[in-house]
Design an enzyme around this catalytic site. Structure first.
Site, PDB file in Angstrom:
ATOM      1  N   LYS A   1      65.997  86.757  52.548  1.00 55.22           N
ATOM      2  CA  LYS A   1      67.022  85.815  52.106  1.00 55.22           C
ATOM      3  C   LYS A   1      66.379  84.937  51.026  1.00 55.22           C
ATOM      4  CE  LYS A   1      68.177  81.810  52.592  1.00 55.22           C
ATOM      5  NZ  LYS A   1      68.596  81.512  51.212  1.00 55.22           N
ATOM      6  N   PRO A   2      66.693  85.237  49.752  1.00 54.91           N
ATOM      7  CA  PRO A   2      66.122  84.400  48.694  1.00 54.91           C
ATOM      8  C   PRO A   2      66.904  83.104  48.562  1.00 54.91           C
ATOM      9  CG  PRO A   2      67.448  86.174  47.750  1.00 54.91           C
ATOM     10  CD  PRO A   2      67.552  86.311  49.246  1.00 54.91           C
ATOM     11  N   ASP A   3      66.383  82.162  47.803  1.00 53.39           N
ATOM     12  CA  ASP A   3      67.155  80.954  47.539  1.00 53.39           C
ATOM     13  C   ASP A   3      68.393  81.339  46.719  1.00 53.39           C
ATOM     14  OD1 ASP A   3      66.586  77.754  47.594  1.00 53.39           O
ATOM     15  OD2 ASP A   3      67.834  78.340  45.889  1.00 53.39           O
TER      16      ASP A   3
ATOM     17  N   SER B   1      59.980  74.268  52.189  1.00 55.15           N
ATOM     18  CA  SER B   1      59.556  72.888  52.448  1.00 55.15           C
ATOM     19  C   SER B   1      59.080  72.729  53.901  1.00 55.15           C
ATOM     20  CB  SER B   1      60.734  71.953  52.200  1.00 55.15           C
ATOM     21  OG  SER B   1      61.774  72.258  53.096  1.00 55.15           O
TER      22      SER B   1
ATOM     23  N   GLU C   1      54.615  78.978  54.747  1.00 55.85           N
ATOM     24  CA  GLU C   1      53.891  78.548  53.538  1.00 55.85           C
ATOM     25  C   GLU C   1      54.674  77.388  52.958  1.00 55.85           C
ATOM     26  OE1 GLU C   1      51.092  79.876  52.769  1.00 55.85           O
ATOM     27  OE2 GLU C   1      51.091  81.720  53.914  1.00 55.85           O
ATOM     28  N   LEU C   2      54.132  76.163  53.086  1.00 53.82           N
ATOM     29  CA  LEU C   2      54.951  74.978  52.817  1.00 53.82           C
ATOM     30  C   LEU C   2      54.432  74.171  51.621  1.00 53.82           C
ATOM     31  CD1 LEU C   2      55.355  74.146  56.612  1.00 53.82           C
ATOM     32  CD2 LEU C   2      56.767  75.654  55.201  1.00 53.82           C
TER      33      LEU C   2
ATOM     34  N   CYS D   1      53.994  74.911  44.168  1.00 54.95           N
ATOM     35  CA  CYS D   1      53.451  74.383  45.411  1.00 54.95           C
ATOM     36  C   CYS D   1      51.978  74.012  45.280  1.00 54.95           C
ATOM     37  CB  CYS D   1      53.630  75.395  46.534  1.00 54.95           C
ATOM     38  SG  CYS D   1      52.916  76.990  46.145  1.00 54.95           S
TER      39      CYS D   1
ATOM     40  N   GLU E   1      55.573  64.863  48.226  1.00 53.41           N
ATOM     41  CA  GLU E   1      55.592  65.878  47.166  1.00 53.41           C
ATOM     42  C   GLU E   1      56.773  65.590  46.226  1.00 53.41           C
ATOM     43  OE1 GLU E   1      56.983  69.829  48.326  1.00 53.41           O
ATOM     44  OE2 GLU E   1      55.308  70.717  47.235  1.00 53.41           O
TER      45      GLU E   1
HETATM   46  P1  NAD Z   1      63.613  74.696  51.198  1.00 50.09           P
HETATM   47  O1  NAD Z   1      62.823  74.723  52.447  1.00 50.09           O
HETATM   48  O2  NAD Z   1      64.751  73.782  51.088  1.00 50.09           O
HETATM   49  O3  NAD Z   1      64.165  76.158  50.834  1.00 50.09           O
HETATM   50  C1  NAD Z   1      63.347  77.316  50.898  1.00 50.09           C
HETATM   51  C2  NAD Z   1      64.152  78.469  51.482  1.00 50.09           C
HETATM   52  O4  NAD Z   1      64.526  78.129  52.818  1.00 50.09           O
HETATM   53  C3  NAD Z   1      65.471  78.732  50.740  1.00 50.09           C
HETATM   54  O5  NAD Z   1      65.721  80.120  50.705  1.00 50.09           O
HETATM   55  C4  NAD Z   1      66.497  78.038  51.621  1.00 50.09           C
HETATM   56  O6  NAD Z   1      67.790  78.594  51.495  1.00 50.09           O
HETATM   57  C5  NAD Z   1      65.934  78.285  52.991  1.00 50.09           C
HETATM   58  N1  NAD Z   1      66.392  77.326  53.997  1.00 50.09           N
HETATM   59  C6  NAD Z   1      66.792  76.058  53.825  1.00 50.09           C
HETATM   60  N2  NAD Z   1      67.178  75.511  55.007  1.00 50.09           N
HETATM   61  C7  NAD Z   1      67.003  76.468  55.947  1.00 50.09           C
HETATM   62  C8  NAD Z   1      67.216  76.526  57.351  1.00 50.09           C
HETATM   63  N3  NAD Z   1      67.702  75.477  58.021  1.00 50.09           N
HETATM   64  N4  NAD Z   1      66.914  77.661  58.006  1.00 50.09           N
HETATM   65  C9  NAD Z   1      66.417  78.732  57.334  1.00 50.09           C
HETATM   66  N5  NAD Z   1      66.216  78.741  55.992  1.00 50.09           N
HETATM   67  C10 NAD Z   1      66.492  77.627  55.315  1.00 50.09           C
HETATM   68  O7  NAD Z   1      62.556  74.423  50.062  1.00 50.09           O
HETATM   69  P2  NAD Z   1      62.813  74.029  48.572  1.00 50.09           P
HETATM   70  O8  NAD Z   1      62.697  72.563  48.485  1.00 50.09           O
HETATM   71  O9  NAD Z   1      64.003  74.651  48.018  1.00 50.09           O
HETATM   72  O10 NAD Z   1      61.538  74.769  47.939  1.00 50.09           O
HETATM   73  C11 NAD Z   1      60.424  74.121  47.496  1.00 50.09           C
HETATM   74  C12 NAD Z   1      59.382  73.923  48.587  1.00 50.09           C
HETATM   75  O11 NAD Z   1      58.703  75.135  48.810  1.00 50.09           O
HETATM   76  C13 NAD Z   1      58.333  72.930  48.157  1.00 50.09           C
HETATM   77  O12 NAD Z   1      57.992  72.093  49.218  1.00 50.09           O
HETATM   78  C14 NAD Z   1      57.166  73.816  47.776  1.00 50.09           C
HETATM   79  O13 NAD Z   1      55.906  73.196  47.818  1.00 50.09           O
HETATM   80  C15 NAD Z   1      57.297  74.919  48.770  1.00 50.09           C
HETATM   81  N6  NAD Z   1      56.578  76.128  48.342  1.00 50.09           N
HETATM   82  C16 NAD Z   1      55.447  76.499  49.025  1.00 50.09           C
HETATM   83  C17 NAD Z   1      54.701  77.612  48.599  1.00 50.09           C
HETATM   84  C18 NAD Z   1      53.435  78.023  49.307  1.00 50.09           C
HETATM   85  O14 NAD Z   1      52.898  79.086  49.010  1.00 50.09           O
HETATM   86  N7  NAD Z   1      52.918  77.235  50.236  1.00 50.09           N
HETATM   87  C19 NAD Z   1      55.147  78.337  47.489  1.00 50.09           C
HETATM   88  C20 NAD Z   1      56.295  77.928  46.835  1.00 50.09           C
HETATM   89  C21 NAD Z   1      57.012  76.817  47.260  1.00 50.09           C
END
Ligand code: NAD
Length: 539
Positions: free
Chosen positions: A201-203, A253, A274-275, A308, A406
């Site tokens: 499931k991508p964004d 996140s 991976e957050l 990230c 962040e």
């Molecule tokens: P997010 O957690 O809001 O979204 C990421 C993914 O999770 C999306 O596909 C979203 O649809 C899904 N999601 C959201 N709510 C959900 C739920 N309740 N249940 C299941 N899936 C859900 O994150 P974001 O803010 O859009 O993305 C950026 C974050 O990702 C930043 O904190 C960044 O640092 C982190 N990130 C980490 C790495 C790593 O390798 N550690 C790499 C890239 C990004």
């Protein structure tokens, strides 16, 4: 347009075409084809994917339902049984073909990545190299890592122990928008090589890029249905995905990590999370300042700071603080912002309005509480709706949100230090622990300093892509930056279940019947253990 069973005719190209935004090699036919790859089982509401450069609509995609997720996992499960029985060379051949096709079609990939993420082309290219690097690495090492291995037997000389690795089954992936291609594929590669099926499931913002990867994998020969994509919102589809799969892999996140981790815990399935990060960079007094400044510019502003592992705090030794800040601010001011698909831009746009709002709020909060803006700090609507100038701040204090939270934008703050101990203490003062960088002429001692920083990846004298590119070593977060690791042996083994098979060619290993027999057995075993401890070559 022909209506496919179970597909609404409106997914794919944007309804208001022709668009004003140049889309390069991304034709309307390509968008239609990518949309047809989605695993929907009915007619669903459509959602829009906006082009960050202009705010126009790139295309429409279906908001899948939980039953689409269940169907995708069921199909992947059936295919996985066949896939796990294929020879390793066959799996490797498909992935290598994907690698070559990706390099051949990189221009189309980068156009699409830029149209969905708004990043500059030089930053989109990082995704091409990163993906190819991971595919080549895992194809070359996975078979060796997964091969059955002889382990130390419990009864030396008369028994043997073998360790096997079996695929876990079907793996669920949830990916963010900041690396639309790389993060759709990076973890998928070891997962497939280990014999698993997968559902991603991508964004919503970057689903076309993920579908592009799926389309290319199918062209490379991946069996249809082994890996599928469901599009839609995280809260709507995430729970159904975690409910169905055998392992869940989230990149996102910390807030989402807690939700997904909790659900995985209830089901007792494995997960890797991976957050986010709040990554520090340390510039020692002996550092090559030109190099450190260039590394800081790359580390802070790649992908408009939506990385990230990107740098959000810089600690500079007091002796070189002024010259570093002067050069860093000068070079940051010179960065060219542009909404174009060519190679000219140094920095692109933020990806979404939500992200822009967050950056504006956090910088405003810091400025109101007394932070000084050394450069940037402004929106650039004249270039595009979500553009924000690369921003350097000074005088940031703990009560300001961006001190420890962040930002995920083109914003960095600078502070000074006097001793290595102080630098380490400051670097470790946030709840995050994903990445860090150190610049120093003394590489040995910088490497030693790195071991005191609570971060999963530390680069010395270079920016984060070098750390990401070290694919033979694990990458992931300490503290609230994550659970588990991608890359290296750990990044592959997490997609397997380890099994131990032990045999015994001697007498049954159990105490003889009766009290005397049990006492004799205890005496003999105690003697053996006392001797064993003194044999250096038997661990
Ligand atoms: P997010 O957690 O809001 O979204 C990421 C993914 O999770 C999306 O596909 C979203 O649809 C899904 N999601 C959201 N709510 C959900 C739920 N309740 N249940 C299941 N899936 C859900 O994150 P974001 O803010 O859009 O993305 C950026 C974050 O990702 C930043 O904190 C960044 O640092 C982190 N990130 C980490 C790495 C790593 O390798 N550690 C790499 C890239 C990004």
């Amino acid at each position: 347009m022909e209506t496919m069973p179970g597909k609404a005719p409106t997914y794919g190209r944007a309804p208001q075409s022709p668009r004003r935004t140049p889309t390069g090699r991304v034709s309307e036919a390509l968008l239609d084809r990518l949309a047809s790859r989605i695993a929907t089982q009915g007619i669903r509401d459509a959602f829009e994917v906006r082009i960050p450069f202009t705010g126009e609509t790139l295309g429409l995609l279906p908001a899948c339902a939980p039953e689409d997720v269940r169907h995708a996992v069921r199909t992947a499960r059936e295919e996985q049984l066949r896939w796990a029985r294929t020879r390793y060379e066959e799996r490797a051949k498909i992935l290598l073909r994907f690698h070559d096709l990706l390099l051949d079609r990189q221009e189309e990939a980068m156009d699409l990545i830029q149209l969905e993420s708004g990043k500059a082309r030089r930053h989109a290219f990082e995704e091409v190299i990163g993906t190819a690097n991971t595919v080549r690495y895992y194809v070359n090492v996975a078979e060796r890592i997964l091969r059955p291995r002889k382990r130390q037997p419990p009864l030396p000389g008369i028994s043997t122990t073998w360790q096997y690795h079996h695929p876990v089954g079907v793996v669920g992936f949830i990916a963010p928008w900041n690396f639309p291609l790389l993060l759709a594929v990076d973890d998928l590669v070891p997962c497939l090589l280990a014999g698993n099926g997968a559902v991603l499931k991508p964004d919503e913002q970057t689903s076309f890029s993920a579908l592009w990867a799926l389309d290319l994998l199918l062209e490379a020969g991946l069996p249809f249905g082994l890996f599928s994509i469901v599009t839609g919102s995280g809260p709507a589809l995430g729970p159904a995905l975690v409910e169905e799969v055998d392992y869940i892999c989230l990149t996102g996140s910390a807030a989402t990590g807690r939700i997904v981790g909790r659900q995985a815990g209830e089901r007792l399935i494995g997960c890797s999370l991976e957050l986010g990060g709040k990554n520090p960079m340390i510039v020692r007094a002996d550092a090559d300042l030109d190099r450190a400044v260039k590394g800081a510019v790359w580390g802070c502003f790649t992908g408009a700071g939506q990385v990230c592992m990107g740098i959000e705090r810089i600690y500079v030794h007091r002796n070189v603080y002024e010259p570093f800040v002067e050069r860093f601010v000068r070079q940051t001011r010179q960065l060219r912002l542009s909404a174009s698909l060519d190679w000219g831009a140094d920095v692109g746009s933020l990806t979404t309005e939500r992200q822009l709002r967050k950056v504006v709020e956090m910088v405003d909060d810091a400025v109101q509480k007394g932070a000084r803006v050394l450069c940037g700090g402004r929106r650039r609507e004249d270039i595009g709706p979500y553009f924000y100038e690369p921003t350097v701040l000074e005088g940031v204090t703990p009560e300001m949100r961006l001190h420890s939270e962040e930002v995920f934008g083109p914003v960095v703050w600078i502070d000074a230090f006097l001793t290595d101990e102080e630098a380490v203490q400051k670097a470790n003062q946030t709840p995050y622990g994903l990445a860090a960088a150190i610049y120093s002429a003394d590489v040995e001692s910088a490497r030693n300093l790195a071991t005191w920083i609570r971060a999963g990846t530390v680069t010395v004298n270079d920016a984060y892509p070098l750390g990401w590119g070290a694919v033979d070593a694990p990458m992931g977060g300490m503290k609230t930056s994550g659970v588990g690791r991608r890359h290296g042996e750990e990044g592959l083994r997490r997609f397997t279940q380890a099994q131990t098979v032990v045999d015994n060619r001697g007498p049954l290993f159990a105490p003889p019947a009766g009290e005397a027999g049990a006492r004799r057995f205890a005496r003999v075993m105690t003697g053996l253990l006392r001797t064993w401890r003194r044999i250096p070559f038997l661990p």
